[in-house]
Motif scaffolding. Structure first.
Motif, PDB file in Angstrom:
ATOM      1  N   THR A 239       0.668  -1.186   0.012  1.00 38.43           N
ATOM      2  CA  THR A 239      -0.009   0.080  -0.129  1.00 38.43           C
ATOM      3  C   THR A 239       0.960   1.231   0.030  1.00 38.43           C
ATOM      4  N   LEU A 240       2.073   1.280   0.748  1.00 40.37           N
ATOM      5  CA  LEU A 240       2.633   2.318   1.052  1.00 40.37           C
ATOM      6  C   LEU A 240       3.265   2.735  -0.661  1.00 40.37           C
ATOM      7  N   GLY A 241       3.873   1.510  -1.075  1.00 43.58           N
ATOM      8  CA  GLY A 241       4.557   1.792  -2.340  1.00 43.58           C
ATOM      9  C   GLY A 241       3.485   2.203  -3.401  1.00 43.58           C
ATOM     10  N   GLU A 242       2.243   1.513  -3.470  1.00 42.91           N
ATOM     11  CA  GLU A 242       1.573   2.205  -4.485  1.00 42.91           C
ATOM     12  C   GLU A 242       0.990   3.828  -4.275  1.00 42.91           C
ATOM     13  N   ARG A 243       1.242   4.375  -2.991  1.00 39.45           N
ATOM     14  CA  ARG A 243       0.731   5.440  -2.561  1.00 39.45           C
ATOM     15  C   ARG A 243       2.233   6.696  -2.971  1.00 39.45           C
ATOM     16  N   ALA A 244       3.289   5.829  -2.852  1.00 32.75           N
ATOM     17  CA  ALA A 244       4.684   6.668  -2.880  1.00 32.75           C
ATOM     18  C   ALA A 244       4.982   6.825  -4.423  1.00 32.75           C
ATOM     19  N   VAL A 245       4.742   5.731  -5.077  1.00 31.37           N
ATOM     20  CA  VAL A 245       5.451   5.503  -6.508  1.00 31.37           C
ATOM     21  C   VAL A 245       4.819   6.911  -7.519  1.00 31.37           C
ATOM     22  N   PRO A 246       3.863   7.485  -7.195  1.00 32.29           N
ATOM     23  CA  PRO A 246       3.669   8.510  -8.125  1.00 32.29           C
ATOM     24  C   PRO A 246       4.491   9.692  -8.020  1.00 32.29           C
ATOM     25  N   PHE A 247       4.904   9.579  -6.974  1.00 34.06           N
ATOM     26  CA  PHE A 247       6.164  10.729  -6.484  1.00 34.06           C
ATOM     27  C   PHE A 247       7.412  10.402  -7.039  1.00 34.06           C
ATOM     28  N   ALA A 248       7.608   9.485  -7.433  1.00 36.62           N
ATOM     29  CA  ALA A 248       9.149   8.719  -7.661  1.00 36.62           C
ATOM     30  C   ALA A 248       9.160   8.781  -9.395  1.00 36.62           C
ATOM     31  N   SER A 249      10.507   9.265  -9.532  1.00 39.65           N
ATOM     32  CA  SER A 249      10.425   9.019 -11.163  1.00 39.65           C
ATOM     33  C   SER A 249      10.939   7.743 -11.594  1.00 39.65           C
ATOM     34  N   GLU A 250      10.294   7.324 -12.641  1.00 39.80           N
ATOM     35  CA  GLU A 250      10.818   5.819 -12.959  1.00 39.80           C
ATOM     36  C   GLU A 250      11.948   6.141 -13.956  1.00 39.80           C
ATOM     37  N   GLU A 251      13.162   5.368 -13.619  1.00 41.78           N
ATOM     38  CA  GLU A 251      14.308   5.503 -14.213  1.00 41.78           C
ATOM     39  C   GLU A 251      14.967   4.243 -14.494  1.00 41.78           C
ATOM     40  N   GLU A 252      15.703   4.241 -15.667  1.00 43.85           N
ATOM     41  CA  GLU A 252      16.654   2.939 -15.853  1.00 43.85           C
ATOM     42  C   GLU A 252      17.736   3.117 -15.082  1.00 43.85           C
ATOM     43  N   PHE A 253      18.264   1.854 -14.384  1.00 49.46           N
ATOM     44  CA  PHE A 253      19.467   2.054 -13.575  1.00 49.46           C
ATOM     45  C   PHE A 253      20.179   0.703 -14.034  1.00 49.46           C
ATOM     46  N   GLU A 254      21.521   1.231 -13.919  1.00 50.82           N
ATOM     47  CA  GLU A 254      22.302  -0.100 -14.396  1.00 50.82           C
ATOM     48  C   GLU A 254      22.311  -1.129 -13.265  1.00 50.82           C
ATOM     49  N   THR A 255      22.257  -0.617 -12.235  1.00 48.37           N
ATOM     50  CA  THR A 255      22.046  -1.521 -11.002  1.00 48.37           C
ATOM     51  C   THR A 255      21.156  -1.002  -9.971  1.00 48.37           C
TER      52      THR A 255
END
Length: 119
Positions: free
Chosen positions: A51-67
């Motif tokens: 639930t916390l992840g669902e609520r927090a992820v709209p504020f996080a940028s989705e990015e491609e990380f090497e690791t």
């Protein structure tokens, strides 16, 4: 692909990892993470990681990380050492005896790990 923490930009591999990162940092006394959660996800302390992840992820940028693991945080502009991310001893006064002992042991093990890497 993963998510950059909206507070410190440390890469997290999915919503659940982002939630755990935010909550763990906040509970260990990182005021930036705690303040962000209080402002953006009221009641976060009562939520499960999904639930916390669902609520927090709209504020996080989705990015491609090497690791996308926290042990590589120093490569992504985040703190490279635990003591840089979490103030020592903060929050321990509210813990019970066993929890406080576990945290002290984890801190000691982390210090030893970093000291052995520096040698």
């Amino acid at each position: 692909m993963g998510y950059a923490c909206p507070v410190c930009e440390i890469p997290q591999q999915d919503e659940t990892h982002l939630a755990n990162h935010l909550a763990f940092a906040a509970m260990l006394g990182n005021e930036d993470h705690e303040g962000w959660l209080d402002e953006h996800v009221p009641g976060w302390g009562e939520m499960d990681p999904e639930t916390l992840g669902e609520r927090a992820v709209p504020f996080a940028s989705e990015e491609e990380f090497e690791t996308v693991f926290e042990d590589t945080a120093h490569d992504h502009g985040g703190p490279g050492r635990l003591e840089d991310a979490v103030p020592p001893q903060r929050g321990r006064q509210t813990m019970g005896g066993e929890a406080s002992e576990i945290l002290a042991e984890a801190e000691a093990m982390t210090r030893e790990m970093y000291e052995s890497e520096e040698e």
